[in-house]
Design a protein around this motif. Structure first.
Motif, PDB file in Angstrom:
ATOM      1  N   GLU A 109      76.917 -54.364  44.872  1.00 28.66           N
ATOM      2  CA  GLU A 109      78.150 -53.953  45.537  1.00 28.66           C
ATOM      3  C   GLU A 109      79.322 -53.940  44.565  1.00 28.66           C
ATOM      4  OE1 GLU A 109      80.854 -55.151  49.457  1.00 28.66           O
ATOM      5  OE2 GLU A 109      79.039 -56.289  48.963  1.00 28.66           O
ATOM      6  N   MET A 110      79.370 -54.929  43.670  1.00 25.67           N
ATOM      7  CA  MET A 110      80.446 -55.000  42.685  1.00 25.67           C
ATOM      8  C   MET A 110      80.401 -53.822  41.705  1.00 25.67           C
ATOM      9  SD  MET A 110      80.499 -59.084  41.799  1.00 25.67           S
ATOM     10  CE  MET A 110      81.653 -58.816  40.444  1.00 25.67           C
ATOM     11  N   HIS A 111      79.213 -53.239  41.534  1.00 28.67           N
ATOM     12  CA  HIS A 111      79.065 -52.098  40.630  1.00 28.67           C
ATOM     13  C   HIS A 111      79.156 -50.758  41.364  1.00 28.67           C
ATOM     14  CE1 HIS A 111      77.747 -55.099  37.695  1.00 28.67           C
ATOM     15  NE2 HIS A 111      77.902 -54.160  36.774  1.00 28.67           N
ATOM     16  N   GLY A 112      79.624 -50.793  42.614  1.00 24.30           N
ATOM     17  CA  GLY A 112      79.859 -49.560  43.347  1.00 24.30           C
ATOM     18  C   GLY A 112      78.634 -48.959  43.995  1.00 24.30           C
ATOM     19  N   ILE A 113      77.577 -49.759  44.135  1.00 24.55           N
ATOM     20  CA  ILE A 113      76.351 -49.263  44.771  1.00 24.55           C
ATOM     21  C   ILE A 113      76.482 -49.443  46.272  1.00 24.55           C
ATOM     22  CG2 ILE A 113      73.840 -49.394  44.826  1.00 24.55           C
ATOM     23  CD1 ILE A 113      75.162 -48.659  42.081  1.00 24.55           C
ATOM     24  N   GLY A 114      76.397 -48.359  47.007  1.00 24.18           N
ATOM     25  CA  GLY A 114      76.578 -48.413  48.454  1.00 24.18           C
ATOM     26  C   GLY A 114      75.495 -49.209  49.151  1.00 24.18           C
ATOM     27  N   GLY A 115      75.833 -49.728  50.312  1.00 20.83           N
ATOM     28  CA  GLY A 115      74.880 -50.528  51.065  1.00 20.83           C
ATOM     29  C   GLY A 115      73.934 -49.725  51.931  1.00 20.83           C
ATOM     30  N   ASN A 116      74.222 -48.442  52.102  1.00 22.98           N
ATOM     31  CA  ASN A 116      73.357 -47.600  52.929  1.00 22.98           C
ATOM     32  C   ASN A 116      72.439 -46.747  52.059  1.00 22.98           C
ATOM     33  OD1 ASN A 116      73.941 -48.172  55.674  1.00 22.98           O
ATOM     34  ND2 ASN A 116      75.943 -47.201  55.427  1.00 22.98           N
ATOM     35  N   GLY A 117      71.246 -46.506  52.569  1.00 20.71           N
ATOM     36  CA  GLY A 117      70.305 -45.700  51.814  1.00 20.71           C
ATOM     37  C   GLY A 117      69.007 -45.510  52.574  1.00 20.71           C
ATOM     38  N   VAL A 118      68.165 -44.669  52.016  1.00 18.49           N
ATOM     39  CA  VAL A 118      66.832 -44.454  52.566  1.00 18.49           C
ATOM     40  C   VAL A 118      65.867 -44.331  51.403  1.00 18.49           C
ATOM     41  CG1 VAL A 118      67.065 -41.921  52.635  1.00 18.49           C
ATOM     42  CG2 VAL A 118      65.463 -43.051  54.178  1.00 18.49           C
ATOM     43  N   SER A 119      64.659 -44.827  51.579  1.00 19.68           N
ATOM     44  CA  SER A 119      63.623 -44.713  50.561  1.00 19.68           C
ATOM     45  C   SER A 119      62.402 -44.030  51.162  1.00 19.68           C
ATOM     46  CB  SER A 119      63.240 -46.083  50.013  1.00 19.68           C
ATOM     47  OG  SER A 119      64.299 -46.615  49.223  1.00 19.68           O
ATOM     48  N   ILE A 120      61.800 -43.156  50.367  1.00 17.71           N
ATOM     49  CA  ILE A 120      60.687 -42.329  50.829  1.00 17.71           C
ATOM     50  C   ILE A 120      59.468 -42.578  49.955  1.00 17.71           C
ATOM     51  CG2 ILE A 120      59.919 -39.958  51.226  1.00 17.71           C
ATOM     52  CD1 ILE A 120      62.999 -39.254  51.342  1.00 17.71           C
ATOM     53  N   PRO A 121      58.467 -43.324  50.452  1.00 18.15           N
ATOM     54  CA  PRO A 121      57.236 -43.538  49.678  1.00 18.15           C
ATOM     55  C   PRO A 121      56.412 -42.260  49.608  1.00 18.15           C
ATOM     56  CG  PRO A 121      57.524 -45.204  51.406  1.00 18.15           C
ATOM     57  CD  PRO A 121      58.461 -44.081  51.704  1.00 18.15           C
ATOM     58  N   ILE A 122      55.794 -42.027  48.470  1.00 15.92           N
ATOM     59  CA  ILE A 122      54.931 -40.862  48.273  1.00 15.92           C
ATOM     60  C   ILE A 122      53.636 -41.354  47.650  1.00 15.92           C
ATOM     61  CG2 ILE A 122      54.666 -38.661  47.054  1.00 15.92           C
ATOM     62  CD1 ILE A 122      57.882 -38.725  47.083  1.00 15.92           C
ATOM     63  N   GLY A 157      60.861 -35.050  47.538  1.00 16.63           N
ATOM     64  CA  GLY A 157      60.177 -36.181  46.921  1.00 16.63           C
ATOM     65  C   GLY A 157      58.831 -35.790  46.343  1.00 16.63           C
ATOM     66  N   PHE A 158      58.098 -34.946  47.064  1.00 15.40           N
ATOM     67  CA  PHE A 158      56.803 -34.499  46.560  1.00 15.40           C
ATOM     68  C   PHE A 158      56.965 -33.578  45.349  1.00 15.40           C
ATOM     69  CE2 PHE A 158      55.342 -36.077  50.648  1.00 15.40           C
ATOM     70  CZ  PHE A 158      54.114 -36.615  50.323  1.00 15.40           C
ATOM     71  N   LEU A 159      58.011 -32.764  45.352  1.00 13.86           N
ATOM     72  CA  LEU A 159      58.287 -31.929  44.176  1.00 13.86           C
ATOM     73  C   LEU A 159      58.600 -32.801  42.959  1.00 13.86           C
ATOM     74  CD1 LEU A 159      60.561 -29.082  45.630  1.00 13.86           C
ATOM     75  CD2 LEU A 159      58.121 -28.965  45.078  1.00 13.86           C
ATOM     76  N   LEU A 160      59.396 -33.832  43.167  1.00 13.14           N
ATOM     77  CA  LEU A 160      59.745 -34.745  42.071  1.00 13.14           C
ATOM     78  C   LEU A 160      58.524 -35.509  41.583  1.00 13.14           C
ATOM     79  CD1 LEU A 160      63.109 -36.029  43.551  1.00 13.14           C
ATOM     80  CD2 LEU A 160      62.868 -34.831  41.365  1.00 13.14           C
ATOM     81  N   HIS A 161      57.661 -35.895  42.518  1.00  7.89           N
ATOM     82  CA  HIS A 161      56.437 -36.608  42.157  1.00  7.89           C
ATOM     83  C   HIS A 161      55.576 -35.760  41.222  1.00  7.89           C
ATOM     84  CE1 HIS A 161      53.112 -39.498  42.963  1.00  7.89           C
ATOM     85  NE2 HIS A 161      52.361 -38.425  42.787  1.00  7.89           N
ATOM     86  N   ARG A 162      55.367 -34.519  41.593  1.00 10.13           N
ATOM     87  CA  ARG A 162      54.551 -33.637  40.757  1.00 10.13           C
ATOM     88  C   ARG A 162      55.210 -33.387  39.397  1.00 10.13           C
ATOM     89  NH1 ARG A 162      53.463 -31.369  45.956  1.00 10.13           N
ATOM     90  NH2 ARG A 162      55.145 -29.838  45.805  1.00 10.13           N
ATOM     91  N   LYS A 163      56.530 -33.273  39.396  1.00 12.33           N
ATOM     92  CA  LYS A 163      57.237 -33.059  38.131  1.00 12.33           C
ATOM     93  C   LYS A 163      57.118 -34.294  37.230  1.00 12.33           C
ATOM     94  CE  LYS A 163      60.820 -30.469  38.064  1.00 12.33           C
ATOM     95  NZ  LYS A 163      60.428 -29.447  37.039  1.00 12.33           N
ATOM     96  N   ALA A 164      57.181 -35.485  37.817  1.00  9.80           N
ATOM     97  CA  ALA A 164      57.058 -36.716  37.037  1.00  9.80           C
ATOM     98  C   ALA A 164      55.665 -36.848  36.423  1.00  9.80           C
ATOM     99  CB  ALA A 164      57.365 -37.926  37.917  1.00  9.80           C
ATOM    100  N   VAL A 165      54.638 -36.551  37.216  1.00 12.49           N
ATOM    101  CA  VAL A 165      53.265 -36.615  36.696  1.00 12.49           C
ATOM    102  C   VAL A 165      53.097 -35.621  35.549  1.00 12.49           C
ATOM    103  CG1 VAL A 165      50.833 -36.166  37.247  1.00 12.49           C
ATOM    104  CG2 VAL A 165      52.270 -37.454  38.857  1.00 12.49           C
ATOM    105  N   PHE A 166      53.655 -34.425  35.711  1.00  9.39           N
ATOM    106  CA  PHE A 166      53.553 -33.420  34.650  1.00  9.39           C
ATOM    107  C   PHE A 166      54.336 -33.857  33.414  1.00  9.39           C
ATOM    108  CE2 PHE A 166      54.689 -29.560  32.362  1.00  9.39           C
ATOM    109  CZ  PHE A 166      53.460 -28.923  32.284  1.00  9.39           C
ATOM    110  N   GLU A 167      55.493 -34.478  33.636  1.00 12.54           N
ATOM    111  CA  GLU A 167      56.292 -34.957  32.497  1.00 12.54           C
ATOM    112  C   GLU A 167      55.535 -36.009  31.704  1.00 12.54           C
ATOM    113  OE1 GLU A 167      60.666 -37.019  31.893  1.00 12.54           O
ATOM    114  OE2 GLU A 167      60.452 -35.443  33.410  1.00 12.54           O
TER     115      GLU A 167
END
Length: 246
Positions: A109-122, A157-167
């Motif tokens: 919080e002190m570093h400006g990170i908001g308290g709200n969010g969502v996480s998506i497992p893939i 998220g799935f697009l990013l997953h495939r891009k990460a594996v390719f990277e």
């Protein structure tokens, strides 16, 4: 998701993510097209370990990333631990924060990170990844934004997953795409079961069980079943520590 359900933000973001040279660039593009503050992507190498030599890219400020690493916050971060054990997207407000993570939350919080969010497992093959979107919005504002865009974020998220594996691996992905039955048959073979036993356990014909073992062996590029089992264990596609469901 039907094409007519896509928002303009998604159409622009998905095109940008696909064309981005790296995952880091893709996250910057993601963030520009949605009303969010930060986006983070974690790719763990396997599904049997919570965080196994992760590949991490984020739009968080460098000062917070440095602080996070310096204090080894990955070991107390409740979002990471929860994210790599869940199958479905979850709002951060659902998570019970343990006492061990209190200082981490205060520091964030002190570093400006908001308290709200969502996480998506893939989950893909033997890998897990986690896409997390963070916001400094009020609870009411965030609830509306999350409800509107969560299906699109999941697709991205799935697009990013495939891009990460390719990277990481380029065209030479070391983890083959084994089917569920192939993995199950290899698992029971690693327990010393023959094709007849496996067929009985899984409710298959013996011929079908042998076929799954053979196709798994070919996909793994192994000349023998024992070599295929050893290679599957090495890739964490199966593990000798899996409990016997019977």
């Amino acid at each position: 998701m039907q094409e007519n359900q896509y928002s303009t933000s998604y159409l622009k973001a998905s095109s940008a993510v696909k064309n981005a040279a790296t995952v880091a660039v893709a996250l910057d593009e993601f963030q520009q097209h949605y009303p969010v503050d930060f986006v983070t992507f974690h790719l763990a190498r396997t599904i049997v370990d919570s965080v196994d030599a992760p590949f991490v890219r984020t739009t968080y400020p460098d000062s917070w990333v440095s602080r996070y690493l310096l204090n080894d916050y990955i070991n107390v971060d409740p979002i990471i631990r929860e994210g790599f054990s869940r199958q479905l997207p979850f709002d951060w407000r659902e998570i019970d924060i343990p006492d061990s993570a209190h200082q981490f939350m205060v520091d964030a919080e002190m570093h400006g990170i908001g308290g709200n969010g969502v996480s998506i497992p893939i989950v893909d093959k033997s890998r897990r990844s986690l896409l997390s979107i963070n916001s400094q919005m009020s609870d009411e504002e965030w609830t509306a934004i999350e409800r509107q865009f969560l299906p699109e974020w999941t697709e991205l998220g799935f697009l990013l997953h495939r891009k990460a594996v390719f990277e990481l691996h380029g065209e030479n992905d070391p983890v083959p795409a084994l089917g569920t039955r192939e993995v199950e048959c290899l698992h029971w073979a690693s327990r010393g079961k023959d094709s007849k036993d496996i067929a009985e356990i899984l409710g298959l014909s013996e011929h079908t069980a042998r076929g799954y073992l053979k196709s798994a062996r070919y996909k793994l590029g192994c000349p023998t079943l024992s070599a295929a089992i050893a290679h599957a264990v090495h890739l964490n596609l199966i593990t000798p520590h899996m409990s016997n469901p019977n």
